[in-house]
Motif scaffolding. Sequence first.
Motif, PDB file in Angstrom:
ATOM      1  N   VAL A  21       0.859  -1.191   0.000  1.00 38.69           N
ATOM      2  CA  VAL A  21       0.000   0.000   0.000  1.00 38.69           C
ATOM      3  C   VAL A  21       0.892   1.236   0.000  1.00 38.69           C
ATOM      4  O   VAL A  21       1.869   1.310   0.756  1.00 38.69           O
ATOM      5  CB  VAL A  21      -0.932   0.023   1.232  1.00 38.69           C
ATOM      6  CG1 VAL A  21      -1.785   1.284   1.235  1.00 38.69           C
ATOM      7  CG2 VAL A  21      -1.807  -1.224   1.272  1.00 38.69           C
ATOM      8  N   LEU A  22       0.560   2.206  -0.870  1.00 35.49           N
ATOM      9  CA  LEU A  22       1.232   3.505  -0.919  1.00 35.49           C
ATOM     10  C   LEU A  22       0.240   4.584  -0.511  1.00 35.49           C
ATOM     11  O   LEU A  22      -0.895   4.630  -1.013  1.00 35.49           O
ATOM     12  CB  LEU A  22       1.767   3.793  -2.325  1.00 35.49           C
ATOM     13  CG  LEU A  22       2.943   2.927  -2.812  1.00 35.49           C
ATOM     14  CD1 LEU A  22       3.303   3.297  -4.249  1.00 35.49           C
ATOM     15  CD2 LEU A  22       4.151   3.099  -1.913  1.00 35.49           C
TER      16      LEU A  22
ATOM     17  N   ALA B 281      -3.333   9.235   3.025  1.00 34.21           N
ATOM     18  CA  ALA B 281      -4.365   9.114   2.004  1.00 34.21           C
ATOM     19  C   ALA B 281      -3.895   8.096   0.975  1.00 34.21           C
ATOM     20  O   ALA B 281      -2.757   8.183   0.472  1.00 34.21           O
ATOM     21  CB  ALA B 281      -4.625  10.461   1.338  1.00 34.21           C
ATOM     22  N   PRO B 282      -4.722   7.096   0.606  1.00 35.17           N
ATOM     23  CA  PRO B 282      -4.281   6.028  -0.308  1.00 35.17           C
ATOM     24  C   PRO B 282      -3.910   6.561  -1.684  1.00 35.17           C
ATOM     25  O   PRO B 282      -4.577   7.434  -2.232  1.00 35.17           O
ATOM     26  CB  PRO B 282      -5.495   5.104  -0.379  1.00 35.17           C
ATOM     27  CG  PRO B 282      -6.313   5.418   0.837  1.00 35.17           C
ATOM     28  CD  PRO B 282      -6.084   6.877   1.105  1.00 35.17           C
ATOM     29  N   ILE B 283      -2.822   6.031  -2.224  1.00 34.72           N
ATOM     30  CA  ILE B 283      -2.390   6.338  -3.592  1.00 34.72           C
ATOM     31  C   ILE B 283      -2.539   5.102  -4.462  1.00 34.72           C
ATOM     32  O   ILE B 283      -3.088   5.173  -5.560  1.00 34.72           O
ATOM     33  CB  ILE B 283      -0.935   6.841  -3.603  1.00 34.72           C
ATOM     34  CG1 ILE B 283      -0.835   8.171  -2.846  1.00 34.72           C
ATOM     35  CG2 ILE B 283      -0.426   6.979  -5.027  1.00 34.72           C
ATOM     36  CD1 ILE B 283       0.583   8.702  -2.737  1.00 34.72           C
ATOM     37  N   ALA B 284      -2.050   3.981  -3.957  1.00 27.94           N
ATOM     38  CA  ALA B 284      -2.173   2.710  -4.677  1.00 27.94           C
ATOM     39  C   ALA B 284      -2.089   1.596  -3.641  1.00 27.94           C
ATOM     40  O   ALA B 284      -1.285   1.661  -2.710  1.00 27.94           O
ATOM     41  CB  ALA B 284      -1.077   2.545  -5.725  1.00 27.94           C
ATOM     42  N   ALA B 285      -2.948   0.544  -3.798  1.00 28.46           N
ATOM     43  CA  ALA B 285      -2.972  -0.563  -2.835  1.00 28.46           C
ATOM     44  C   ALA B 285      -3.294  -1.855  -3.558  1.00 28.46           C
ATOM     45  O   ALA B 285      -4.101  -1.869  -4.494  1.00 28.46           O
ATOM     46  CB  ALA B 285      -4.000  -0.296  -1.732  1.00 28.46           C
ATOM     47  N   SER B 286      -2.657  -2.949  -3.091  1.00 26.90           N
ATOM     48  CA  SER B 286      -2.909  -4.267  -3.691  1.00 26.90           C
ATOM     49  C   SER B 286      -4.030  -5.012  -2.984  1.00 26.90           C
ATOM     50  O   SER B 286      -4.434  -6.083  -3.433  1.00 26.90           O
ATOM     51  CB  SER B 286      -1.636  -5.119  -3.621  1.00 26.90           C
ATOM     52  OG  SER B 286      -1.272  -5.363  -2.263  1.00 26.90           O
ATOM     53  N   GLY B 287      -4.542  -4.479  -1.884  1.00 21.41           N
ATOM     54  CA  GLY B 287      -5.618  -5.135  -1.163  1.00 21.41           C
ATOM     55  C   GLY B 287      -6.211  -4.204  -0.139  1.00 21.41           C
ATOM     56  O   GLY B 287      -5.634  -3.178   0.224  1.00 21.41           O
ATOM     57  N   GLU B 288      -7.414  -4.582   0.345  1.00 22.31           N
ATOM     58  CA  GLU B 288      -8.120  -3.768   1.312  1.00 22.31           C
ATOM     59  C   GLU B 288      -7.716  -4.172   2.730  1.00 22.31           C
ATOM     60  O   GLU B 288      -7.172  -5.246   2.962  1.00 22.31           O
ATOM     61  CB  GLU B 288      -9.631  -3.919   1.132  1.00 22.31           C
ATOM     62  CG  GLU B 288     -10.140  -3.507  -0.243  1.00 22.31           C
ATOM     63  CD  GLU B 288      -9.959  -2.022  -0.496  1.00 22.31           C
ATOM     64  OE1 GLU B 288      -9.958  -1.252   0.493  1.00 22.31           O
ATOM     65  OE2 GLU B 288      -9.827  -1.631  -1.667  1.00 22.31           O
ATOM     66  N   GLY B 289      -8.029  -3.284   3.694  1.00 19.62           N
ATOM     67  CA  GLY B 289      -7.757  -3.599   5.080  1.00 19.62           C
ATOM     68  C   GLY B 289      -7.114  -2.443   5.809  1.00 19.62           C
ATOM     69  O   GLY B 289      -6.631  -1.474   5.201  1.00 19.62           O
ATOM     70  N   ALA B 290      -7.119  -2.575   7.134  1.00 22.38           N
ATOM     71  CA  ALA B 290      -6.516  -1.533   7.960  1.00 22.38           C
ATOM     72  C   ALA B 290      -5.008  -1.550   7.824  1.00 22.38           C
ATOM     73  O   ALA B 290      -4.396  -2.568   7.467  1.00 22.38           O
ATOM     74  CB  ALA B 290      -6.918  -1.737   9.430  1.00 22.38           C
ATOM     75  N   LEU B 291      -4.394  -0.425   8.111  1.00 23.22           N
ATOM     76  CA  LEU B 291      -2.949  -0.279   8.013  1.00 23.22           C
ATOM     77  C   LEU B 291      -2.343  -0.208   9.407  1.00 23.22           C
ATOM     78  O   LEU B 291      -2.981   0.262  10.361  1.00 23.22           O
ATOM     79  CB  LEU B 291      -2.592   0.988   7.234  1.00 23.22           C
ATOM     80  CG  LEU B 291      -3.053   1.037   5.781  1.00 23.22           C
ATOM     81  CD1 LEU B 291      -2.698   2.391   5.167  1.00 23.22           C
ATOM     82  CD2 LEU B 291      -2.422  -0.094   4.975  1.00 23.22           C
TER      83      LEU B 291
END
Length: 659
Positions: A88-89, A95-105
């Motif tokens: 996740v970037l 604020a999300p830029i790019a992510a390979s999956g959902e979920g909390a960080l």
Amino acid sequence: MTKRHRRGSLLVRLLGLSVVISVLSISATAWLAVRDTTRALQQERGRALADDARIYDALLGHAATHRDWTGVLPLVRSLAATTERRVVLTDRNRAPIAASGEGALPQRASATVDPLDVDTSLAATAGRGGIDARATGPYQLPDAERAALRKKAERARDCLRSPVDVATAVPMIAAEGLLPAYTDAEIVVAPGGRPRIESPGTAVTGDIRCAKEFDSLAEPTPTERRALGQLDDLVNTCLGRQRMPAVRADLDGQWTPTRAGPITAEQRDDVNGCVSEARRTQMADYVAPPVLLFVTEPGTPTPVGAFDLTPANRLRIFGVAGLVLLVAVGVTVLVGVRLVRPLHALTAAAGRMRNGDTAARVRVSGRDEIARLGNAFNEMAEQRCRVEQLRRDMVGDIAHEMRTPVTNIRGWLEAAEDGVVELDVDLVSSLLDEALLLQHVIEDLQDLAAADAGELKLHRRQVEVPELLQEVADAFAPAAESAGVALVVDAAPGTLSADPIRLRQAIGNLITNAIRHTPANGRVTISSQTGGVHAEIVVADTGPGIPEEQRGLVFERFWRAEKSRNRQMGGSGLGLAIVRKIAESHGGTAEVSGTAGAGAVFTLRLPNPPGQTDRRRGSVHALHTVAAVVTGDATRRGQVQAERRMKARSSTSIPMERP
């Protein structure tokens, strides 16, 4: 006493042993688990670091070659699929830029992707000032300049590869340090498009043969001069604010002052700081802005390779260990109770038996060691009852056997003393017979006692078995003739190492027993076989025989097939017991067989070591034969007299009143 008994009880010891074993096993298991887990975590952490470094380097390369993060999503998904991680970037505000999956960080980012401030622990592409070497910005060369520099690089490479003239090279090598030819020199192109010459393991820029070519290659292109001019303006602006002299930067990140004069170490650090800051400012418009990188396990916010031993986890570990210990203690108590209960029953039964309760038994269930112990105790109790019964029977038999002759002797002597009867020859002979019977019982008991104590001494010698059997048969011939029984000897030739007197005694007891139980017109056969490992002497009769269920008792003391106390038919009940003891003292056995109603067969089986029957058969054998004959004659005479008295006693009863 109670405390000591409880402290030493089996259940307490089992419980203590279980606790010790459980603690040791749990400790060992925990140690092994921690060690293996630590190794696994280290390996996982190493793999996670390698994956993080790969992800970080790929994203850093994208940031160094792009002005923003547009179009980075395919790269993020590709990295996530390759490393099996969630990538996740986000910007600095998460604020999300790019992510390979959902979920909390997670609360903390794995790294910050900034091509102008490279994390050297994750990437090895940092250049001077911590700027990624792939970030070229205004130093990116156009195609025309690339082609021109390529030609200069090829000329420099060919110069390095050219052969050395030995005639001229030797003086130049000695004087000016001329290097030999670099046959492995290659052209390497930097990310900005500028080529350079490299030779594995060797610096090539100092070769004076190709100095002209290298100088031409190092000359900045127009694009590079414009970029260096911009850099100089930024650097000198920074230095001007610090009232420091101006400098001029080059393509290698070095700088030189524009005017002569010494520069202190502190000033040099300030210049380096301004150069680094100027390069970042110059590159800022050509690279993507910094972003936060999160690398976690798919579907969870847990960082890869993390192991959080929180108080809750510690409590969970201790709880599991305590549960295992509790289960171990509970199982031990259960097993201990099941183990101790039959032992208590055995102890109680043994106490009752000690106090005289011969019917004390324990209940047996299962097939384990405790069950076998219970069976052994019950068998011991049964055997004790049998032995006790035999002891009582033996005492009664001894009292009965000795009371009758003693009563007769006392009665007739009192009658003679009172003058009621005359003490004539017949009365004296009758009293002598009663005394001989008493002596016979007493001697038999002495022999059995000596055998039980292991003190029955033997005087072994070589005995001619046929002669011995014939002598014993001759001694009992009158008794057999009086009973109407034929006495037959069928002995095979051979010798035997034995005590002849004890052997005659055993055979005589067997013959006496056979004559007593063989009806008139019957036959008693005495045979022998001395070949082989064992010698056998067999006495067989044609009497009623012995039932199979009673054969195990015939050698017991005072046991009779007829339970009556008939003195004419019963005997003392010790003869066969003496036979067994004599056989055992010789290292052999006494056995009985036959068919009920068709006679009994008694077998003496004695050891016959190899070589005993064949050696020394000369004069020594003759001497032994003479001695056996002499001894046999004396024994025979005594046995003839005893049998004669037994016959007279059997045919004439002596009443207590005057005849």
